[in-house]
Every structure is written in structure tokens, then in C-alpha cells.
Design an enzyme around this catalytic site. Sequence first.
Site, mmCIF file in Angstrom:
data_model
loop_
_atom_site.group_PDB
_atom_site.id
_atom_site.type_symbol
_atom_site.label_atom_id
_atom_site.label_comp_id
_atom_site.label_asym_id
_atom_site.label_seq_id
_atom_site.Cartn_x
_atom_site.Cartn_y
_atom_site.Cartn_z
ATOM 1 N N THR A 21 0.808 -1.221 0.000
ATOM 2 C CA THR A 21 0.000 0.000 0.000
ATOM 3 C C THR A 21 0.840 1.269 0.000
ATOM 4 O OG1 THR A 21 -1.797 -1.104 1.127
ATOM 5 C CG2 THR A 21 -1.752 1.273 1.326
ATOM 6 N N ASP B 255 1.435 -6.388 -4.628
ATOM 7 C CA ASP B 255 0.609 -6.400 -3.419
ATOM 8 C C ASP B 255 1.120 -7.630 -2.668
ATOM 9 O OD1 ASP B 255 -2.686 -5.691 -2.596
ATOM 10 O OD2 ASP B 255 -1.644 -7.391 -1.706
ATOM 11 N N SER B 256 1.318 -7.513 -1.367
ATOM 12 C CA SER B 256 1.989 -8.606 -0.657
ATOM 13 C C SER B 256 1.132 -9.865 -0.543
ATOM 14 C CB SER B 256 2.466 -8.154 0.717
ATOM 15 O OG SER B 256 1.426 -8.129 1.642
ATOM 16 N N SER B 257 -0.113 -9.805 -0.985
ATOM 17 C CA SER B 257 -0.907 -11.039 -1.033
ATOM 18 C C SER B 257 -0.364 -11.958 -2.127
ATOM 19 C CB SER B 257 -2.379 -10.721 -1.283
ATOM 20 O OG SER B 257 -2.841 -9.963 -0.193
ATOM 21 N N ASP C 249 -0.044 -7.011 4.558
ATOM 22 C CA ASP C 249 -0.827 -8.260 4.637
ATOM 23 C C ASP C 249 0.019 -9.492 4.975
ATOM 24 O OD1 ASP C 249 -3.089 -6.833 4.102
ATOM 25 O OD2 ASP C 249 -3.339 -7.509 2.028
ATOM 26 N N CYS D 221 -4.677 -19.849 19.712
ATOM 27 C CA CYS D 221 -4.640 -18.659 20.585
ATOM 28 C C CYS D 221 -3.468 -17.786 20.168
ATOM 29 C CB CYS D 221 -4.403 -19.058 22.035
ATOM 30 S SG CYS D 221 -5.783 -19.906 22.771
HETATM 31 N N1 ASP Z 1 -2.798 -5.377 0.318
HETATM 32 C C1 ASP Z 1 -1.679 -4.581 0.809
HETATM 33 C C2 ASP Z 1 -0.429 -5.434 0.766
HETATM 34 O O1 ASP Z 1 -0.204 -6.205 1.649
HETATM 35 C C3 ASP Z 1 -1.957 -4.082 2.185
HETATM 36 C C4 ASP Z 1 -0.869 -3.219 2.774
HETATM 37 O O2 ASP Z 1 0.159 -2.943 2.203
HETATM 38 O O3 ASP Z 1 -1.054 -2.746 3.893
HETATM 39 O O4 ASP Z 1 0.317 -5.342 -0.160
#
Ligand code: ASP
Length: 343
Positions: free
Chosen positions: A16, A60-62, A93, A280
Amino acid sequence: MTNSKPSVLLIYTGGTIGMMQDARTGELKPFNFKALTKQVPELEKFDIKLSSISFKNPIDSSNMHPRVWMELATIIKDNYQQHDGFVILHGSDTMSYTASALSFMLENLSKPVILTGSQLPIGIIRTDGKENLITAIEIASAQKNKKPIVSEVCIYFEYKLYRGNRTYKYNSAHFDAFKSPNYPALAEAGVDINYNNTALLKTSKKTLLVHTNLDNDIAVLKLFPGLSKKITLAILNTSGIKAVIIETFGAGNASTEEWFISALKQAIEKGIIIYNVTQCSEGAVIQGMYETSSTLKKIGVISGYDITFESAVAKLMYVLGKKLSHTKTKQLLERNLRGELSL
Ligand code: ASP
């Protein structure tokens, strides 16, 4: 150190922090590094030598993957001598997974590797990205008696520095997005940056070893009341599987139903690692504390103790990548390797 000024390498992977809104769809998409640094003229004012490397196609880190971790570890290896510290800009993420993986891949680290990012893009007025980036660079260049104060893989986010392999992302809406439930913050940034010296890992005097063999033939079986035999067996019998994390209840407890225990036992007999990690976020797996975990211990389930889920995934990939015997693999999993366990 080659220069009297500390030298920091900034590695931009995406996230982001460097995103911009697509004018047509409104979606946030990774943008190039130049556009990001233009938003932070403060970077010019640092009394350090700042260099940068940007991914050609920021992500995007996803979309993070072990092959990108290998790339990051290699960048650090290739630039290790020339720099005193490293800052990795990364989406929040999966930041905890990347920080955990790098902590295992970079053995004998004696310099800071600080991951940071933001919840709002850097071009937005209320962004948290500027503070995160500026302080992360400050921490990566911080020295005492010409030696780095921090010499481990960390996450800096919203005024706190954490050991990366102790964190998880717990909030997608707050600036304060990470928690380190089983280990204290390593530093807090206010008017000054206060380091928690007793919590920091000791700087290694050995030569850096970079491990890039990771094995992702692993799966996760999250337990819940009603988990079926059919699904359990499908996961445990997946062809080529080498390890399964069982996400258990409380202090590492699971159903004592006969079919469940014998399914795990059979998998272990076939050489599959069964790794017990609690659902947990605070506390630890203590096999044998309850009757519902004693059998797990007896059949050879490995205790994850107080490891985070993210760190368990990374540690398994790292340890399996070594292709050791079952006994050696078990020993490494049970040992505290990079401060990921409170042992
Ligand atoms: N979707 C974004 C990512 O992980 C979220 C972030 O950067 O906060 O790349």
C-alpha cells in the site's frame, strides 16, 4: 562500513505504501518507486548514505511467495558488505510471513533488516507511510560505538519496533496493525527512539549464512468442532506432503476421537511432520498439560510452543529445505533458532 556515514539500502517490493488509486476502477495498485520517494522529500535530509533497489514489478503482498523471499535474501547477501542496514518496503498483509522467513534464511545476521509499509498510500495526506519509512531508516542506520544497535529482522510499524518472527497482522483498519503477543517490543519511537536493549538479539560475530532452499510442501489443518474425517484424511494423504501444521485449541489440545488420533499417527509413521501450533494468539502449546494433548505427544506430534502461525509456516519451509533426517528436523523445529520461541 566503507563510509563514515552509515549506509542503508532501501528495497521496495510494493504494498500500500507505494500504491495509487486507479482513476477508472478506484482500485489500489502498486506504483513505481520514483513516485513513492518523490512524496518524501525528507529522505534528502538524512545524514546517511541511502541507496535503493526496486522490484521491477512491485507487488501487493498477497502475491508474496517463497521465491520472492529467496530473491530478497539474495539481494541482502549481495549487498551485505556495502551497507550497515536494510529497510524493506512491503505490504502489511503478509509482512509477518516475510519477516519470519528472512529471519530463518539470514543466519548470523549482524545488521538490521527492517520491514515496514503502511495502511494508507504515501501520496495520501493522512498517510502513516512517511513516519514508518523515516523511522525505519533511522533504526536501520542507528549505531552505538560504530556498531548497529539492532541486528535482527524486525517490523517497524506505528511507533513500535518488533521482532519480525514474533508478529502477526491483527488489524486491517488501524495504523497500529501488528501485534507481538509473546515478546515485548524491541523499541518504541516517541520524541526519542527508546531501545529495549535486554530484548534485542545479541549481534552475531559469525559470518552471515544465507539459506535459500525453502520447501513449501506443507499444509494446515485448522481444527474446529465438527472437523470431518474425510477432510482430515484428504489433507494428510495429499501426495508429496512433508509437514502439516495442526492449529489446535488452547494450550495445544485436540479431539481425542479415535479416527483423528490414528490418522495423525499413520501420517507420522509415513514420515510426515505434524506440528502443533495453537489457535490462541497468546500463550503456548504445552503437550501433556491436558489429557487432550497427552496423546499427541505420545504419537510424536511436535510442539510449536509459543510460535506464531506465520513463523511456524516459515520455519517449516526453512527446516524442510535442509532435507535432514526426521530426528534432526524435529530437533531444529523444537529449538529456538532466531528468537522465535520463548525457550
Ligand atoms: N494489500 C496490501 C499489501 O499487503 C496491504 C498493505 O500494504 O497494507 O500489499
